[in-house]
Design an enzyme around this catalytic site. Structure first.
Site, PDB file in Angstrom:
ATOM      1  N   ASP A 102       0.833  -1.191   0.000  1.00 25.96           N
ATOM      2  CA  ASP A 102       0.000   0.000   0.000  1.00 25.96           C
ATOM      3  C   ASP A 102       0.876   1.253   0.000  1.00 25.96           C
ATOM      4  O   ASP A 102       1.868   1.336   0.742  1.00 25.96           O
ATOM      5  CB  ASP A 102      -0.896  -0.027   1.242  1.00 25.96           C
ATOM      6  N   GLU A 115       1.663  -0.516  -5.033  1.00 28.57           N
ATOM      7  CA  GLU A 115       0.726   0.547  -5.349  1.00 28.57           C
ATOM      8  C   GLU A 115       1.610   1.778  -5.531  1.00 28.57           C
ATOM      9  O   GLU A 115       2.077   2.357  -4.548  1.00 28.57           O
ATOM     10  CB  GLU A 115      -0.284   0.768  -4.224  1.00 28.57           C
TER      11      GLU A 115
END
Length: 731
Positions: free
Chosen positions: A343, A379
């Site tokens: 993330d 990401e």
């Protein structure tokens, strides 16, 4: 309590079959107390006298699995200089492998009095604090073997442990919403039916429920609020939280592996649940604030925030980096997971302020013999300056391709001048990845994910409808690149509903047949809706859960069929980028590996790629010109395919290429449903492409195949073919 010196390594609580070794790093502490708790909350404190290189440690010969524990740090409390030790606050071990209990946001969890940030609060937080749990590390893996699916053969399914299983009628109620629920045959068989090779689980590291959400009667559903990087989230365990959650997670992995499905974890190493300078003291802040967090240089009471959550982990400190690497290795070696999706991964690459792909973190991953060998998915953005880094991660990494998502959405909603970039995205995004030596599978191709509209909502809403979140609609992305086809939300209009169904098929087929690695959001194949809410982070409710009983069975079957087509044909999952060269191969064609066609049968002219009115094209994929070799060193061959895309609102007549490519074609996919019953289609003939539709034709199997020698060259074709490998990108 009998105490032995113990060892400084490994960090955490390590049971060896007789007793438990405890070790914790803190350079800030002057004195460290290990706190042991019984089931009634009674506390016994054990001082750790031994210290090696700022690691405090002791061995307790009679401590067994199930023991609850925490720490108290005695040291300076000087926030302006980055020190926040407060022995009144019970602290969670950063290396805890299981947790029990939860925090209740009592005043005692904070090191200051509410309303006075400069004050000092010495209330005991232990009754209101989650504790670490000593676990039994032994588990019968029963010969577990990781599937080891190559990237180019992977189909990733992003899922939420609770959301996927909570409403499934065939999953027993007592295990719905749990790791055991994911491993239930009803879930496993659905994944196998779709051809899923990897399930990417949204955060399962132990996370904290935000106080602001609890006050609104909501909960943190997504889980991007981590407090412990080695502990599986206790709320997802059906068998108890005294360490049983570890065994249950391992059982889930073992079952999925036995069915050929890999497990990828969505991990949040960029920040923790302690928030900004006004947040609670739960773990890292009280153990060694300056080591674990990025602090502002001019006033160390404040935190540098690249994540929008209040803090950023300090990727410049060796113990912070060690924690991340130890966590990653633990989940691979002890929990047997197969990869990670990071993330806001750009935050991990910030050495000073800028994102640096040569940062220490990437160096550590590159040389690590364990972590470097699993799937690593970034990401590739954060909220800081210069944080959007799609295409800029190191060669070992793959990336969520945000440009693919945006372009495919724009193309199918009929945006002008998108054809050129659309062609680049569906062929692997060579412009983003080839320069760094990566392959097409560096691109994780997705159109929808947990953050944003579901697929059904993408074609049903022009605007977000996030009223349930209680933020007056100010949360969530406002520019969604969605199109409702004329009516906002549900409608009884059969024409609109039919076109929405077609658009869902268009997007699923595009994603599954693009070069790269497709990622499907859980429930998209069932037609799942969130009623237009594009930010369900706080919606732990039926709004977010998958409603299996209202599943769109035809869409499930369509998804299965296209996924099977991809699995059966290496044409759609190439390991190398297209090159466009015309090369004669002994058993193959003299045609290039890819050819772009205008729908009138002529080659795509340069002005066609960015013309506003051009929204249709054909793509020829040569099955006899697949670069690279298979795992046994053999050349890879396949039948050839034609794919036509029509994003316009009108019927477009498409002229098929000439006989030099193949003598006949079979229609294998038509998202409009118009051509499924056709016999073999002859070269040079014309087929209608219905509005907003995708058609796939496969080279027909005939007894005699046409001459593919160099003598039958492209120049001799009755219908000219464009030899264009890299279509020009739109401005």
């Amino acid at each position: 309590m009998k105490t032995w010196p113990g060892n400084a390594y490994p960090l955490g609580a390590t049971f060896d079959g007789s007793g438990t070794n405890f070790a914790i790093f803190s350079e800030a502490a002057h004195k460290v107390e290990l706190c042991l708790f019984d089931d009634d909350g009674n506390e016994e404190r054990v001082r750790l006298h031994e210290q090696d290189a700022h690691v405090w440690h002791a061995y307790l010969p009679h401590v067994q699995p199930g023991q609850q524990y925490g720490y108290r740090m005695h040291g300076d409390y000087d926030p302006a200089n980055g020190s926040r030790c407060n022995p009144a606050k019970l602290l969670l071990d950063p290396y805890a492998k299981a947790t029990t209990g939860d925090i209740d946001w009592d005043q005692s969890l904070f090191s200051y009095n509410f309303g006075d940030p400069d004050s000092f609060n010495d209330l005991d937080s232990a009754p209101h604090m989650m504790k670490g749990v000593v676990i039994n590390p032994y588990f019968d893996w029963a010969g577990d073997r990781k599937p080891g699916i190559p990237y180019n053969e992977s189909l990733i399914y992003e899922a939420h442990v609770k959301g996927l299983t909570e409403l499934h009628p065939d999953v027993p109620e007592e295990i719905r919403g749990t790791y055991a629920g994911i491993a239930h045959p009803a879930i496993v068989e659905h994944l196998k039916r779709l051809g899923v090779t990897a399930i990417e689980l949204m955060p399962v590291h132990q996370f904290v429920q935000d106080s602001t959400l609890i006050e609104k009667g909501l909960r943190n559903y997504w889980g991007y609020n981590t407090i412990s990087f080695l502990a599986p989230h206790a709320d997802y365990a059906s068998q108890g939280t005294a360490g049983q959650q570890v065994q249950e997670f391992k059982s889930m992995v073992r079952t999925l592996h036995a069915n050929g499905i890999e497990v990828i974890l969505d991990v949040v190493y960029n920040h923790t649940a302690e928030g900004n300078h006004l947040g609670p003291t739960l773990s890292f802040r009280g153990i060694d604030n300056a080591a674990y967090y990025r602090l502002e240089e001019d006033d160390k009471r404040y935190y540098t925030d690249y994540t929008g959550t209040g803090n950023s982990l300090n990727m410049r400190h060796p113990h912070s980096l060690q924690l991340i690497m130890d966590s990653l290795r633990y989940w691979v070696t002890e929990m047997h997971v197969d990869g990670f999706r990071f993330d806001l991964a750009s935050t991990l690459a910030r050495e000073l302020h800028d994102v640096d792909k040569l940062s220490t973190f990437f160096d550590l991953v590159q040389q690590d013999p364990v972590v470097s060998q699993v799937k690593l998915i970034a990401e590739p953005w954060d909220v800081g300056p210069g944080g959007y880094q799609v295409g800029n991660f190191p060669p070992q990494w793959t990336e969520w391709n945000g440009k693919y998502r945006d372009t495919v959405r724009d193309f199918w909603r009929g945006e002008p001048s998108t054809l050129g970039e659309f062609a680049s995205r569906i062929t692997g995004s060579a412009d983003l990845y080839e320069h760094s030596g990566r392959r097409p599978f560096a691109s994780i191709n997705f159109v929808t994910a947990h953050d944003g509209f579901t697929l059904r909502d993408l074609v049903s809403y022009n605007e977000k409808h996030n009223d349930a979140n209680g933020e007056d609609g100010n949360d969530g992305e406002s520019h969604n690149r969605s199109y409702n086809l004329g009516v906002e939300g549900p409608t009884d209009d059969p024409e609109i509903n039919g076109m929405r169904a077609r658009q869902q098929r268009n997007i699923i087929a595009t994603m599954l047949l693009s070069q790269g690695v497709p990622m499907l959001l859980h429930g998209d194949e069932l037609g799942r809706t969130q009623n237009g809410n594009n930010n369900t982070y706080a919606q732990d409710s039926e709004l977010s859960w998958v409603h299996w009983e209202s599943a769109d069975e035809p869409l499930i079957e369509f998804t299965r069929a296209v996924a099977q087509l991809r699995a059966d044909h290496p044409t759609f999952r190439r390991r190398r980028f297209f090159n466009g060269r015309v090369e004669e191969r002994p058993e193959g064609s003299a045609l290039p590996d890819i050819v772009w066609l205008s729908t009138d049968g002529t080659q795509m002219a340069s002005e066609d790629w960015n013309a506003e009115f051009v929204k249709s094209m054909g793509m020829f994929l040569n099955g006899n010109a697949i670069a690279g070799r298979d795992e046994r060193g053999e050349e890879i061959t396949d039948v050839s395919f034609m794919v036509y895309f029509n994003a316009s609102e009108t019927v477009v007549e498409a002229t098929l290429p000439s006989v030099e490519i193949t003598s006949h074609w079979d229609v294998v996919i038509d998202t409009s449903g118009m051509h499924t019953d056709l016999e073999a289609v002859e070269p040079g003939s014309t087929i209608p492409l219905e509005p907003r539709s995708l058609v796939v034709l496969r080279e027909a199997e005939l007894k005699e195949k046409p001459d593919h020698s160099v003598a039958a060259s492209v120049a001799a074709m009755t219908t000219p073919i464009a030899i264009i490998t890299r279509p020009p990108l739109g401005s």
